[in-house]
Design a protein around this motif. Structure first.
Motif, PDB file in Angstrom:
ATOM      1  N   VAL A 143       5.659  43.614  41.578  1.00  0.00           N
ATOM      2  CA  VAL A 143       6.063  44.256  40.129  1.00  0.00           C
ATOM      3  C   VAL A 143       4.616  44.057  39.601  1.00  0.00           C
ATOM      4  N   ARG A 144       4.209  44.825  38.980  1.00  0.00           N
ATOM      5  CA  ARG A 144       2.816  44.577  38.196  1.00  0.00           C
ATOM      6  C   ARG A 144       3.113  44.356  36.779  1.00  0.00           C
ATOM      7  N   GLY A 145       2.467  43.345  36.288  1.00  0.00           N
ATOM      8  CA  GLY A 145       2.456  43.042  34.839  1.00  0.00           C
ATOM      9  C   GLY A 145       2.351  43.889  33.632  1.00  0.00           C
ATOM     10  N   PRO A 166      -7.496  43.645  26.109  1.00  0.00           N
ATOM     11  CA  PRO A 166      -7.085  42.640  27.362  1.00  0.00           C
ATOM     12  C   PRO A 166      -7.172  43.544  28.627  1.00  0.00           C
ATOM     13  N   GLU A 167      -7.489  44.670  28.928  1.00  0.00           N
ATOM     14  CA  GLU A 167      -7.606  45.417  29.904  1.00  0.00           C
ATOM     15  C   GLU A 167      -8.427  46.815  29.625  1.00  0.00           C
ATOM     16  N   GLY A 168      -8.569  47.681  30.614  1.00  0.00           N
ATOM     17  CA  GLY A 168      -9.337  48.683  30.298  1.00  0.00           C
ATOM     18  C   GLY A 168      -8.592  49.996  30.331  1.00  0.00           C
ATOM     19  N   TYR A 176      -5.523  35.471  26.335  1.00  0.00           N
ATOM     20  CA  TYR A 176      -5.501  34.038  25.937  1.00  0.00           C
ATOM     21  C   TYR A 176      -4.477  33.501  26.848  1.00  0.00           C
ATOM     22  N   GLU A 177      -4.784  33.296  28.036  1.00  0.00           N
ATOM     23  CA  GLU A 177      -4.258  32.709  29.245  1.00  0.00           C
ATOM     24  C   GLU A 177      -4.654  31.165  29.503  1.00  0.00           C
ATOM     25  N   ARG A 178      -3.604  30.622  30.164  1.00  0.00           N
ATOM     26  CA  ARG A 178      -4.030  29.342  30.495  1.00  0.00           C
ATOM     27  C   ARG A 178      -4.955  29.187  31.589  1.00  0.00           C
ATOM     28  N   THR A 225      -4.685  36.963  43.610  1.00  0.00           N
ATOM     29  CA  THR A 225      -4.695  38.605  43.463  1.00  0.00           C
ATOM     30  C   THR A 225      -6.170  38.778  43.066  1.00  0.00           C
ATOM     31  N   LEU A 226      -6.914  39.540  43.871  1.00  0.00           N
ATOM     32  CA  LEU A 226      -8.194  40.239  43.497  1.00  0.00           C
ATOM     33  C   LEU A 226      -8.238  41.323  42.603  1.00  0.00           C
ATOM     34  N   CYS A 227      -7.186  42.176  42.917  1.00  0.00           N
ATOM     35  CA  CYS A 227      -7.406  43.459  42.511  1.00  0.00           C
ATOM     36  C   CYS A 227      -6.021  44.099  42.118  1.00  0.00           C
ATOM     37  N   TYR A 248       3.120  50.422  32.232  1.00  0.00           N
ATOM     38  CA  TYR A 248       2.699  51.786  32.247  1.00  0.00           C
ATOM     39  C   TYR A 248       3.066  52.395  33.802  1.00  0.00           C
ATOM     40  N   TYR A 249       3.309  51.472  34.700  1.00  0.00           N
ATOM     41  CA  TYR A 249       3.445  52.072  36.096  1.00  0.00           C
ATOM     42  C   TYR A 249       4.650  52.704  36.578  1.00  0.00           C
ATOM     43  N   ASN A 250       4.141  53.735  37.351  1.00  0.00           N
ATOM     44  CA  ASN A 250       5.284  54.364  38.171  1.00  0.00           C
ATOM     45  C   ASN A 250       4.687  54.805  39.769  1.00  0.00           C
ATOM     46  N   VAL A 294     -11.479  51.814  37.870  1.00  0.00           N
ATOM     47  CA  VAL A 294     -11.647  53.105  37.837  1.00  0.00           C
ATOM     48  C   VAL A 294     -10.274  53.957  37.560  1.00  0.00           C
ATOM     49  N   GLU A 295     -10.233  54.890  36.914  1.00  0.00           N
ATOM     50  CA  GLU A 295      -9.299  55.671  36.653  1.00  0.00           C
ATOM     51  C   GLU A 295      -9.427  57.352  36.721  1.00  0.00           C
ATOM     52  N   ALA A 296      -8.482  57.559  37.493  1.00  0.00           N
ATOM     53  CA  ALA A 296      -8.453  59.246  37.985  1.00  0.00           C
ATOM     54  C   ALA A 296      -7.306  60.003  37.144  1.00  0.00           C
TER      55      ALA A 296
HETATM   56  P1  HAM Z   1      -4.166  43.623  35.934  1.00  0.00           P
HETATM   57  O1  HAM Z   1      -3.594  43.306  37.001  1.00  0.00           O
HETATM   58  O2  HAM Z   1      -3.654  42.901  34.585  1.00  0.00           O
HETATM   59  O3  HAM Z   1      -4.284  45.069  35.817  1.00  0.00           O
HETATM   60  O4  HAM Z   1      -5.716  43.033  36.046  1.00  0.00           O
HETATM   61  C1  HAM Z   1      -6.432  43.406  37.057  1.00  0.00           C
HETATM   62  C2  HAM Z   1      -7.409  42.548  37.639  1.00  0.00           C
HETATM   63  O5  HAM Z   1      -8.285  42.022  36.690  1.00  0.00           O
HETATM   64  C3  HAM Z   1      -6.685  41.102  38.398  1.00  0.00           C
HETATM   65  O6  HAM Z   1      -6.298  41.811  39.799  1.00  0.00           O
HETATM   66  C4  HAM Z   1      -7.667  40.125  38.276  1.00  0.00           C
HETATM   67  O7  HAM Z   1      -8.463  40.357  39.345  1.00  0.00           O
HETATM   68  C5  HAM Z   1      -8.308  40.570  36.946  1.00  0.00           C
HETATM   69  N1  HAM Z   1      -7.908  39.610  35.960  1.00  0.00           N
HETATM   70  C6  HAM Z   1      -6.946  39.734  35.109  1.00  0.00           C
HETATM   71  N2  HAM Z   1      -6.445  38.732  34.367  1.00  0.00           N
HETATM   72  C7  HAM Z   1      -7.647  37.665  34.703  1.00  0.00           C
HETATM   73  C8  HAM Z   1      -8.091  36.722  34.172  1.00  0.00           C
HETATM   74  N3  HAM Z   1      -7.372  36.044  33.199  1.00  0.00           N
HETATM   75  N4  HAM Z   1      -9.193  36.109  34.739  1.00  0.00           N
HETATM   76  C9  HAM Z   1      -9.819  36.564  35.489  1.00  0.00           C
HETATM   77  N5  HAM Z   1      -9.552  37.957  36.207  1.00  0.00           N
HETATM   78  C10 HAM Z   1      -8.441  38.435  35.657  1.00  0.00           C
HETATM   79  C11 HAM Z   1      -5.009  45.883  34.857  1.00  0.00           C
HETATM   80  O8  HAM Z   1      -5.723  45.351  33.790  1.00  0.00           O
HETATM   81  C12 HAM Z   1      -4.799  47.247  35.032  1.00  0.00           C
HETATM   82  N6  HAM Z   1      -5.618  47.769  33.502  1.00  0.00           N
HETATM   83  C13 HAM Z   1      -5.439  47.823  36.239  1.00  0.00           C
HETATM   84  C14 HAM Z   1      -5.388  49.327  36.008  1.00  0.00           C
HETATM   85  C15 HAM Z   1      -6.318  50.446  35.860  1.00  0.00           C
HETATM   86  N7  HAM Z   1      -4.158  49.748  36.504  1.00  0.00           N
HETATM   87  C16 HAM Z   1      -4.415  51.214  36.474  1.00  0.00           C
HETATM   88  N8  HAM Z   1      -5.636  51.325  36.176  1.00  0.00           N
END
Ligand code: HAM
Length: 425
Positions: free
Chosen positions: A257-259, A80-82, A114-116, A282-284, A262-264, A130-132
């Motif tokens: 608040v991020r969703g 679901p994320e990287g 699996y979002e609406r 939200t773009l990023c 793992y954040y701090n 990116v990750e540092a």
């Molecule tokens: P996230 O806020 O869940 O963070 O997602 C980051 C970005 O992914 C969002 O700002 C949005 O641009 C895009 N995104 C998320 N869900 C969707 C969706 N259903 N459709 C289109 N775009 C979407 C993360 O994923 C963390 N891994 C970010 C991170 C990296 N934090 C630290 N390192």
């Protein structure tokens, strides 16, 4: 029987795909300059990895994962994320032991939630992130944010807002957590089920609830910024100082608040402020995740990163009316008339392509007029016309479509002539 694409996914068709390539190339180039190296991890991982990292009280884990059992009976989840996978790989490949610290990585690829589905929200979307890992210098927080901003700016986006918060270190969050519990406890029954179950497990997530966002207790909820200890506060101030020095404007929003769990310390989001962008702005999103590496079984290692989706980036470009300078058109179309000329054009097309030009010929057995039309549709810069007569004389006619100028060159010098013409275009 006819088939339709699954909900929340999309085909990126020719014409559109070039924009993706352009953005991807831009992102790669920025990463090269900032010295981030690409990492490619699998599209699926063991489910447990996401429970551990993203957090089992998050929406992602509770409602949005594509999880299935494989034929060997293992629970597998489409990522679901990287971040989780990058950290897993960092630990598994002992990257913490390499002399080049911090380890600076980037990735691009599809993620699944699996979002609406709605504008800007897909079930399969592509993240660039990116990750540092390995540094707790606030300068790297600023670097990561600057990198994201540079990508947006270099694509021409202007209507952006960077919002930041600090979630502090563990002791700061613990104090804030207790304050939140005390604040909401007495009236938690007025909140949704999710909030009720989060009160003890993860009260900060209540602040992010969409259903209860207008409840009066939200407005008066204790701010994390009032609970930061000196170390956390100084860290956050340093990140802000660096951003200011880099000329990057930001707003501090103590309610950000991020969703993901793992954040701090540093948490941030970049929003589009373009009119008509839609509900999801939200773009990023990104932030610091000291402690995650340890959670995944590695040594204590700080980390920070962000991810953004190309889908939302494209939506922001559209909202600001920006068209990307993607190369259209071809360099040369070879029009052939007569059997021998057609045979020869197979070779000529190949020669031009091998010397770097974008070239096309007719494969539909069209008449000359229709071939010229096809060349026009492909926005060919030059049209080369070869008939059996020209072939006899070993020459070829070339028309510059922009100027209308026509010349005849010997077949022998054709490739060189075209190369010079196209390069000086
Ligand atoms: P996230 O806020 O869940 O963070 O997602 C980051 C970005 O992914 C969002 O700002 C949005 O641009 C895009 N995104 C998320 N869900 C969707 C969706 N259903 N459709 C289109 N775009 C979407 C993360 O994923 C963390 N891994 C970010 C991170 C990296 N934090 C630290 N390192």
């Amino acid at each position: 029987m006819s088939f339709q694409i699954p909900r929340g996914t999309q085909d990126i068709l020719p014409g559109e795909a070039e924009k993706w390539q352009y953005i991807e190339q831009m992102a790669r180039d920025i990463c090269r300059r900032y010295n981030y190296q690409e990492i490619r991890t699998p599209i699926f991982e063991h489910t447990e990895l996401f429970l551990r990292s993203v957090g089992d009280t998050t929406d992602i884990v509770q409602k949005e994962m594509y999880t299935f059992e494989d034929r060997g009976g293992r629970s597998i989840t489409l990522r679901p994320e990287g971040t989780a996978a990058v950290v897993r790989s960092f630990v598994e490949n002992k990257m913490y032991g390499t002399p080049n610290q911090p380890v600076k990585l980037y990735y691009m690829g599809p993620m699944f939630r699996y979002e609406r589905p709605q504008a800007g929200r897909f079930r399969q979307f592509v993240q660039f992130g990116v990750e540092a890992l390995g540094s707790s210098d606030p300068a790297i927080d600023a670097e990561v944010i600057a990198l994201a901003m540079e990508l947006y700016h270099s694509l021409g986006l202007k209507k952006l807002k960077l919002v930041m918060n600090s979630l502090g270190d563990a002791p700061s969050r613990k104090a804030h957590r207790q304050a939140l519990i005390d604040h909401f406890k007495g009236r938690i029954s007025e909140f949704c089920e999710d909030c009720q179950s989060r009160l003890e497990k993860n009260p900060m997530r209540i602040l992010d609830c969409k259903k209860d966002r207008d409840h009066e207790l939200m407005e008066t909820a204790p701010s994390i910024l009032d609970y930061l200890n000196d170390e956390s506060r100084l860290y956050f101030e340093k990140v802000q100082l660096y951003l200011t020095k880099l000329g990057i404007a930001f707003e501090v929003d103590p309610r950000l608040v991020r969703g993901l769990d793992y954040y701090n310390h540093t948490a941030f989001e970049i929003m589009s402020e373009a009119e008509g962008f839609g509900a999801i702005t939200t773009l990023c999103g990104g932030g610091r995740y000291n402690g995650l590496v340890q959670e995944i079984g590695g040594p204590e290692t700080p980390g920070i990163g962000f991810a953004l989706s190309i889908e939302r980036l494209l939506a922001a470009l559209a909202a600001e009316g920006i068209t990307l300078p993607v190369a259209q058109g071809i360099d040369c179309f070879i029009v052939a008339l007569g059997e021998k000329a057609k045979d020869e054009s197979v070779i000529l097309v190949n020669k031009l392509r091998q010397s770097g030009m974008k070239v096309e010929r007719d494969y539909q057995d069209r008449k000359v007029k229709a071939q010229l039309k096809a060349a026009d549709r492909l926005e060919s810069a030059y049209v080369a016309i070869l008939g059996d007569e020209e072939l006899e004389k070993q020459v070829i006619a070339i028309k510059n479509m922009a100027t209308g100028e026509q010349t005849e060159v010997s077949l022998h010098s054709f490739v060189q002539y075209m190369k010079t013409a196209v390069e000086s275009k």
